[in-house]
Write a protein that holds these residues in place. Structure first.
Motif, PDB file in Angstrom:
ATOM      1  N   GLU A   1     -13.789 -25.877-139.634  1.00 44.96           N
ATOM      2  CA  GLU A   1     -14.679 -26.798-138.935  1.00 44.96           C
ATOM      3  C   GLU A   1     -14.764 -28.083-139.761  1.00 44.96           C
ATOM      4  N   HIS A   2     -14.261 -29.170-139.205  1.00 46.82           N
ATOM      5  CA  HIS A   2     -14.176 -30.428-139.953  1.00 46.82           C
ATOM      6  C   HIS A   2     -15.340 -31.336-139.596  1.00 46.82           C
ATOM      7  N   LEU A   3     -16.162 -31.629-140.591  1.00 46.99           N
ATOM      8  CA  LEU A   3     -17.239 -32.600-140.434  1.00 46.99           C
ATOM      9  C   LEU A   3     -16.716 -33.938-140.937  1.00 46.99           C
ATOM     10  N   ARG A   4     -16.364 -34.810-140.020  1.00 45.40           N
ATOM     11  CA  ARG A   4     -15.800 -36.101-140.399  1.00 45.40           C
ATOM     12  C   ARG A   4     -16.948 -37.070-140.693  1.00 45.40           C
ATOM     13  N   ALA A   5     -17.327 -37.130-141.953  1.00 43.44           N
ATOM     14  CA  ALA A   5     -18.449 -37.969-142.359  1.00 43.44           C
ATOM     15  C   ALA A   5     -18.369 -38.188-143.866  1.00 43.44           C
ATOM     16  N   ALA A   6     -19.148 -39.137-144.336  1.00 41.81           N
ATOM     17  CA  ALA A   6     -19.207 -39.406-145.774  1.00 41.81           C
ATOM     18  C   ALA A   6     -19.753 -38.188-146.514  1.00 41.81           C
ATOM     19  N   TYR A   7     -19.393 -38.059-147.786  1.00 35.84           N
ATOM     20  CA  TYR A   7     -19.870 -36.928-148.574  1.00 35.84           C
ATOM     21  C   TYR A   7     -21.388 -36.924-148.707  1.00 35.84           C
ATOM     22  N   THR A   8     -22.017 -38.073-148.515  1.00 39.79           N
ATOM     23  CA  THR A   8     -23.475 -38.170-148.624  1.00 39.79           C
ATOM     24  C   THR A   8     -24.176 -38.159-147.257  1.00 39.79           C
ATOM     25  N   ASP A   9     -23.421 -37.905-146.201  1.00 42.26           N
ATOM     26  CA  ASP A   9     -23.990 -37.917-144.856  1.00 42.26           C
ATOM     27  C   ASP A   9     -25.046 -36.815-144.711  1.00 42.26           C
ATOM     28  N   ALA A  10     -26.241 -37.200-144.277  1.00 41.53           N
ATOM     29  CA  ALA A  10     -27.360 -36.256-144.211  1.00 41.53           C
ATOM     30  C   ALA A  10     -27.082 -35.094-143.261  1.00 41.53           C
ATOM     31  N   ALA A  11     -26.548 -35.384-142.082  1.00 39.20           N
ATOM     32  CA  ALA A  11     -26.271 -34.318-141.119  1.00 39.20           C
ATOM     33  C   ALA A  11     -25.180 -33.386-141.636  1.00 39.20           C
ATOM     34  N   GLY A  12     -24.160 -33.965-142.248  1.00 43.77           N
ATOM     35  CA  GLY A  12     -23.096 -33.145-142.805  1.00 43.77           C
ATOM     36  C   GLY A  12     -23.602 -32.232-143.911  1.00 43.77           C
ATOM     37  N   LEU A  13     -24.429 -32.751-144.792  1.00 43.34           N
ATOM     38  CA  LEU A  13     -24.987 -31.943-145.872  1.00 43.34           C
ATOM     39  C   LEU A  13     -25.914 -30.869-145.323  1.00 43.34           C
ATOM     40  N   GLU A  14     -26.626 -31.181-144.248  1.00 41.16           N
ATOM     41  CA  GLU A  14     -27.489 -30.193-143.613  1.00 41.16           C
ATOM     42  C   GLU A  14     -26.657 -29.015-143.102  1.00 41.16           C
ATOM     43  N   ARG A  15     -25.484 -29.312-142.531  1.00 37.13           N
ATOM     44  CA  ARG A  15     -24.601 -28.247-142.041  1.00 37.13           C
ATOM     45  C   ARG A  15     -24.091 -27.405-143.201  1.00 37.13           C
ATOM     46  N   LEU A  16     -23.714 -28.052-144.313  1.00 31.82           N
ATOM     47  CA  LEU A  16     -23.237 -27.293-145.473  1.00 31.82           C
ATOM     48  C   LEU A  16     -24.347 -26.420-146.046  1.00 31.82           C
ATOM     49  N   ALA A  17     -25.567 -26.922-146.027  1.00 30.35           N
ATOM     50  CA  ALA A  17     -26.685 -26.155-146.576  1.00 30.35           C
ATOM     51  C   ALA A  17     -26.916 -24.861-145.819  1.00 30.35           C
TER      52      ALA A  17
END
Length: 353
Positions: free
Chosen positions: A29-45
Motif C-alpha cells: 500500500e503506497h502512501l504517496r506523500a512527504a515523510y512528514t505528512d500528518a495523514a501518512g504518519l497517522e496511517r503508519l501509526a
C-alpha cells in the motif's frame, strides 16, 4: 524487497514515500506523500511496527510516531547513525575500533584535523551522503579547504586512510527480546564510491568472521537495537577489523542472501521488526551480487545474455534508469567460490557493455 519478503509471512506493508514511482508501490500500500505528512504518519501509526530502508528520514517523522507504534530501529539508533561523528563515538564506546578521525565544524579546524589523521584522508559530510556522494579525498590543506567549500561548508568528519586488505560487511538482526541472528560476512568491491559487487564467503579467516560477529553483537546490544543493522569493516592484514560505517537497515551487500538459500536479509528485517522468531541469514551456498547501474540511452544491457549464464537471477527495481543510479542487481550462485567469481565476471562484462 522488504515488502516482497513480508508477504509469505502473512504480513502486508504500508509504504510512506513521496516518489510516485516508488518500487514498493507494486507490492504494498503506497502512501504517496512527504515523510512528514500528518495523514501518512497517522496511517503508519496504525501498523504493528514501523521500520525503514534508508536512514535519512526527517526527525520530525520519527518524533511524530514515537510512543504510538514500535519504531524499529528506534529514534535513538537513528540519532547515532545519521551523524558520522556521533556514530563513530558510539561505536568506540561499544568496543569497536574506528579509523582515526577529526570533527570539523568550521574551516579553521582543517589544518589540525589533517595533521591528526596523518596528512591524507577522506573528508565526509557529517550527515547525508551515500554511494560516494558528500565526500572527497584530500592530501593537503588547500585540498581540504577546497573540498570543504564544495561540500557546502557544513559539519564534516575527516577520516584517516586505513591500509586494509579487503572490505567486508556483516548484518545483524536483533529482536525485541534481545535475540540475535547474523548474516554473512560478505567481501565487497567498490568503484567510484559505489558498491560494485559482493561475494560470500569472504576470503577472511574463521577467526576474523568470529570477530565480525562479536563486534556486531556488541554494537547491537550497546545500542539496544531492535531491527536490523549492517556494519561495514576494513580488514587489516592481521585480521583485525575497523568499522568503517554502519547502516541501521538492510544493506546492498546483503542482497546476495536472496538467492543463496536460507533466510534473506529482508525476511530477517521483517522478523526482527515484528518480534517473530529469528534465524541466521547466512547463505547455504557460495554466492555473489553484482549491482546494475543506470545506462546511457540506447545502451541497455543484454538481459537475455545475462539470464543464460548459469546460476544467475536478476532483480530489477522498476526505477527510471540514470547513469550511476542503482536500478537493480544480479545474484549469482554456484557450487564453489571460484565458479561464483567466474560467473560474476561474466555478468559484470555484460553489464559494462
Amino acid at each position: 524487497m522488504l515488502s516482497l519478503a513480508a508477504l509469505p509471512l502473512g504480513v502486508r506493508c504500508v509504504v510512506l514515500e513521496p516518489d510516485p514511482l516508488a518500487p514498493a508501490r507494486l507490492c504494498a500500500e503506497h502512501l504517496r506523500a512527504a515523510y512528514t505528512d500528518a495523514a501518512g504518519l497517522e496511517r503508519l501509526a496504525a501498523c504493528d511496527a514501523v521500520t525503514l530502508e534508508f536512514e535519512n528520514v526527517p526527525v520530525e517523522a520519527t518524533a511524530a510516531l514515537e510512543g504510538r507504534v514500535p519504531l524499529r530501529p528506534s529514534p535513538a539508533v537513528l540519532h547515532l547513525s545519521k551523524h558520522r561523528a556521533r556514530e563513530k563515538a558510539a561505536l568506540a564506546a561499544a568496543g569497536a575500533r574506528v579509523a582515526p578521525y577529526a570533527v570539523i565544524e568550521y574551516a579553521g579546524e582543517l589544518a589540525a584535523a589533517l595533521s591528526r589523521v596523518g596528512g591524507v584522508g577522506i573528508l565526509k559530510t557529517s550527515e547525508l551522503g551515500y554511494d560516494g556522494k558528500g565526500q572527497a579525498r584530500v592530501s593537503s590543506l588547500d585540498d581540504s579547504r577546497a573540498a570543504w567549500e564544495r561540500l557546502g561548508g557544513v559539519s564534516c568528519v575527516l577520516e584517516g586512510l586505513v591500509p586494509f586488505v579487503r572490505e567486508v560487511s556483516l548484518g545483524v538482526a536483533r529482536g525485541p527480546d534481545g535475540s540475535l541472528a547474523f548474516g554473512p560476512l560478505a567481501q565487497n568491491v567498490h568503484r567510484d564510491g559505489i558498491l560494485r559487487r559482493s561475494v560470500f564467503p569472504a576470503a577472511s579467516s574463521a577467526a576474523t568472521h568470529g570477530r565480525a560477529r562479536a563486534l556486531a553483537a556488541a554494537v547491537a546490544h550497546a545500542w539496544d537495537l531492535t531491527g536490523l543493522m549492517t556494519l561495514e569493516f576494513f580488514e587489516l592484514s592481521s585480521g583485525e577489523l575497523i568499522v568503517n560505517e554502519l547502516a541501521p537497515r538492510v544493506h546492498n551487500s546483503g542482497h546476495l542472501t536472496q538467492d543463496g538459500g536460507g533466510v534473506s536479509q529482508f525476511e530477517a528485517a521483517v522478523r526482527a521488526a515484528l518480534g517473530l522468531p529469528l534465524a541466521d541469514f547466512e547463505p547455504l551456498l557460495p554466492c555473489g551480487m553484482v549491482n546494475i547501474l543506470g545506462w546511457q540511452e540506447g545502451r541497455e544491457p543484454d538481459w537475455d545474455a545475462i539470464d543464460r549464464i548459469p546460476g544467475t537471477r536478476r532483480h530489477l527495481y522498476h526505477k527510471a534508469s540514470r547513469p550511476g543510479r542503482k536500478v537493480g542487481h544480479v545474484n549469482v550462485v554456484g557450487s564453489s567460490i571460484d565458479e561464483v567469481l567466474s560467473r560474476m565476471d561474466a555478468v559484470e562484462a555484460l553489464l559494462d557493455g
